[in-house]
Design an enzyme around this catalytic site. Structure first.
Site, short mmCIF file in Angstrom:
data_model
loop_
_atom_site.label_atom_id
_atom_site.label_comp_id
_atom_site.label_asym_id
_atom_site.label_seq_id
_atom_site.Cartn_x
_atom_site.Cartn_y
_atom_site.Cartn_z
N ASP A 10 -6.91 -10.92 0.40
CA ASP A 10 -6.16 -9.70 0.11
C ASP A 10 -4.97 -9.53 1.03
O ASP A 10 -3.94 -9.00 0.63
CB ASP A 10 -7.10 -8.49 0.20
CG ASP A 10 -6.40 -7.20 -0.20
OD1 ASP A 10 -5.77 -7.18 -1.28
OD2 ASP A 10 -6.46 -6.22 0.56
N ASP A 11 -5.09 -9.96 2.30
CA ASP A 11 -3.98 -9.82 3.24
C ASP A 11 -2.77 -10.63 2.79
O ASP A 11 -1.62 -10.22 3.02
CB ASP A 11 -4.41 -10.27 4.65
CG ASP A 11 -5.61 -9.51 5.15
OD1 ASP A 11 -5.57 -8.27 5.16
OD2 ASP A 11 -6.62 -10.15 5.50
N LYS B 22 -13.52 -1.81 2.27
CA LYS B 22 -12.91 -2.43 1.10
C LYS B 22 -13.80 -2.29 -0.13
O LYS B 22 -13.33 -2.00 -1.25
CB LYS B 22 -12.64 -3.91 1.36
CG LYS B 22 -11.44 -4.19 2.23
CD LYS B 22 -10.14 -4.00 1.46
CE LYS B 22 -8.96 -4.42 2.32
NZ LYS B 22 -7.67 -4.32 1.61
N ARG C 181 -8.76 -10.12 13.21
CA ARG C 181 -7.45 -9.49 13.12
C ARG C 181 -7.60 -8.24 12.28
O ARG C 181 -7.18 -8.19 11.12
CB ARG C 181 -6.43 -10.45 12.50
CG ARG C 181 -5.00 -9.95 12.56
CD ARG C 181 -4.09 -10.78 11.68
NE ARG C 181 -4.46 -10.68 10.28
CZ ARG C 181 -4.04 -9.72 9.46
NH1 ARG C 181 -3.29 -8.73 9.92
NH2 ARG C 181 -4.40 -9.71 8.19
N GLU D 39 -10.98 -11.46 4.29
CA GLU D 39 -10.35 -10.24 4.78
C GLU D 39 -10.16 -10.27 6.29
O GLU D 39 -11.10 -10.52 7.05
CB GLU D 39 -11.21 -9.03 4.40
CG GLU D 39 -10.56 -7.69 4.65
CD GLU D 39 -9.40 -7.40 3.72
OE1 GLU D 39 -8.47 -6.68 4.14
OE2 GLU D 39 -9.43 -7.88 2.57
N ASP D 40 -8.93 -10.02 6.72
CA ASP D 40 -8.60 -9.83 8.14
C ASP D 40 -9.00 -11.01 9.02
O ASP D 40 -9.61 -10.84 10.08
CB ASP D 40 -9.21 -8.52 8.66
CG ASP D 40 -8.42 -7.31 8.21
OD1 ASP D 40 -7.41 -7.49 7.51
OD2 ASP D 40 -8.79 -6.18 8.55
N TYR E 163 -10.77 4.62 4.63
CA TYR E 163 -10.03 3.40 4.90
C TYR E 163 -8.88 3.73 5.84
O TYR E 163 -8.97 4.68 6.63
CB TYR E 163 -9.59 2.71 3.59
CG TYR E 163 -9.42 1.23 3.83
CD1 TYR E 163 -10.53 0.45 4.15
CD2 TYR E 163 -8.18 0.63 3.81
CE1 TYR E 163 -10.40 -0.90 4.44
CE2 TYR E 163 -8.04 -0.72 4.09
CZ TYR E 163 -9.15 -1.48 4.41
OH TYR E 163 -9.02 -2.81 4.70
N ASN F 75 -0.30 -1.65 9.37
CA ASN F 75 -1.39 -0.68 9.49
C ASN F 75 -2.06 -0.79 10.86
O ASN F 75 -2.04 -1.85 11.47
CB ASN F 75 -2.45 -0.96 8.40
CG ASN F 75 -1.94 -0.67 7.01
OD1 ASN F 75 -1.30 0.34 6.78
ND2 ASN F 75 -2.22 -1.57 6.08
#
Length: 561
Positions: A274-275, A180, A162, A251-252, A109, A416
């Site tokens: 999760d973000d 993930k 993203r 996610e993202d 990750y 990140n």
């Protein structure tokens, strides 16, 4: 109404009936044991002579793999090497990962997964997951039917728009759902056969990828608006029809879609982002631990954010919930302790231009300020949180100015991968003479400042989302609530030992992730039962119930003893 059923996984000691034989068996990564097949299995399943005569123990297989792994020096080569293991032998892959978690998490990750996504089309070896694209519109249910698993507990889906702090990577973003779910299995014991990574390919605005002959996605510009939401609606309907209890993790996605997607589905299906929620929860946990270290309350802090996207607002929402819970304040009162800065400066009600909807609750009724240093001088913050995706925004002037007014400044550089962090651990410790309470999103090495060694904390979402996901799945939760993430944050903060706090560490040892995930999953499941959100009957011992449903990478027998 609760159903008198429970979430069930087969025991690893139960013989597994297999219909494949010989090379077909060896070529199935879910079933392959390599040299660990017993002599009875080899004879019964057509493997005699196909394998070397020596029957290896799993520990010996791990030793062979690690010997080769540690010859590699380039992180991306290590990522490719480990992915190849997963493509051949899933059980061995997770045994290796769990035995070497601290060493390998930064490979599988962040930060290495970011580089892997950038190069995804160039390092692609074998499919893992489903690619939904615009050409599937109207028949997504048929596409999902191509996935062989009859039971899927969790889907992680991204549109690649993203990826970490790297921007639009289109179909290359598939590395994120894959990564993930690897963390779900290793960190919380979700069963790998019941996880599904999905990349929703609606195009990319990355011109470099569109010109790359090895890019694997559809070569067109992204769609937006109603056309985007139509295909997402079709996906949600198809996925929840085939797998009614499935948990969907968004996610993202870019900010303009992350919040609308979460709000569109959060009360209708089992899902979370999760973000937004995971990042908020892990940041709140670190801040709660920092308050234990400073012997202060959240309500006594002045908190400045650098960044006002989904991660920043998710963190701010969770912190404000923590402040309100701590001192019986309203959320509006708690928000008065937060100053949020975006690319234009301090978010205020008076500045020119229309504010994005998610920023409005944090818009302050005061004079604008265009520079972070100006805001720090004005506010005199005790907590500085970076979620901007822009490196080096916590300059020496900013950090030293903060330290002038705060003996132990809390500095979270959470962007990140590591290259995008607002400052490094060494910089934060150096500029505060070793007084900073520091955490980052991606790992930093220990720093030596004034003859002292500082080990920076990592506000890794892996502390939170695997346990939340496991708790939701095993309880049969009908939805994931913000309160579940709030409960997860408090649980994580309480798991930081006094010895760790004395050493300046505000997160527990990641090597204890299974114990951490068990505690969080148990708390989340208990909350689901207390609030009547669970489909399954409540067990007498919730913690033991959860523990019994965690996957362990042990070889199952294929021939009865």
């Amino acid at each position: 109404m609760q159903e008198e059923t429970q979430f069930v996984l087969p025991k690893s000691t139960d013989p597994l009936p297999v219909t494949k034989r010989g090379l077909d068996l060896l070529n199935d990564p879910r079933l392959n044991k390599g040299t660990a097949f017993t002599f009875e299995e080899r004879q019964a399943l057509g493997l005699s002579g196909v394998l070397p005569p020596f029957r290896a123990k799993q520990e010996e297989q791990v030793q062979r793999v690690m010997e080769n792994y540690r010859r590699l020096t380039d992180p991306l080569e290590k990522y490719i090497f480990l992915t190849a293991i997963a493509d051949r032998n899933v059980t061995l892959f997770y045994r290796i990962l769990m035995d070497n978690l601290l060493e390998m998490t930064p490979i599988m990750y962040t930060p290495t997964v970011g580089h892997a996504c950038q190069q995804f089309g160039h390092i692609y070896r074998k499919n893992r997951g489903i690619y939904l694209n615009l050409n599937h519109k109207g028949r997504i249910a048929q596409v999902l039917d191509n996935w062989p698993a009859e039971s899927v507990d969790i889907i992680v889906i991204s549109d690649g728009s993203r990826i970490l702090g790297l921007g639009d990577l289109g179909a290359n973003g598939m590395g994120i759902p894959i990564g993930k779910l690897v963390l779900y299995v290793a960190g919380a014991g979700l069963h790998p056969d019941r996880t599904l990574p999905i990349l929703l390919d609606v195009g990319t605005d990355n011109a470099e990828l569109l010109d790359d002959p090895l890019y694997l996605g559809i070569t067109r510009r992204r769609v937006h608006g109603e056309e985007f939401y139509e295909i997402v609606d079709e996906f949600v309907n198809a996925a929840t029809t085939r797998w009614p209890n499935v948990l969907i993790q968004w996610e993202d996605f870019t900010n303009d879609k992350a919040f609308p997607l979460l709000n569109r589905y959060r009360d209708e299906v089992l899902c979370f982002n999760d973000d937004i929620q995971g990042t908020g929860s892990v940041a709140l946990a670190g801040l709660l631990a920092a308050m234990r270290l400073r012997r202060e309350f959240l309500s006594e802090q002045r908190i400045v954010f650098c960044g006002a996207g989904s991660a920043a607002v998710g963190i701010a929402d969770m912190i404000c919930a923590g402040i309100a819970d701590e001192h019986s304040m309203t959320l509006d009162e708690a928000r008065q302790l937060v100053w949020m800065c975006d690319s234009k400066g301090l978010v205020t009600t008076s500045r020119e231009g229309k504010l994005d909807e998610h920023k409005i609750p944090y818009a302050r009724d005061e004079e604008p300020a265009t520079e972070l240093l100006e805001v720090v001088k004005r506010v005199k913050p005790t907590v500085l949180i970076g979620a901007s995706g822009h490196p080096h925004t916590f300059t020496e002037d900013v950090v030293r100015e903060m330290h002038r007014h705060c003996k132990q400044p809390v500095i979270f550089a959470l962007s990140n991968p590591t290259s995008k962090a607002e400052c490094s651990a060494e910089e934060a410790y150096t500029w505060t003479d070793g007084n900073a309470i520091f955490a980052s999103g991606s790992p930093f090495p220990p720093a030596r400042v004034n003859g002292r060694i500082f080990v920076p904390g990592q506000g890794n979402n892996m502390f939170i989302f695997p346990g939340v996901g496991l708790g939701a799945v095993v309880s049969g939760a009908r939805k994931v609530t913000d309160e579940m993430f709030f409960t997860a944050a408090k649980t994580l903060a309480h798991m930081v030992t006094e010895e760790e706090l004395e050493a300046g560490t505000i997160y527990p040892d990641l090597a204890k992730i299974r114990t951490i995930s068990l505690a969080i999953a148990s708390a989340v499941a208990r909350l689901a039962w207390e609030q009547g959100l669970a489909r399954y009957a409540e067990p007498k011992d919730i913690r033991q119930y959860v523990r019994d449903r965690m996957y362990h990478p042990d070889y199952r027998p294929y021939v009865a003893a």
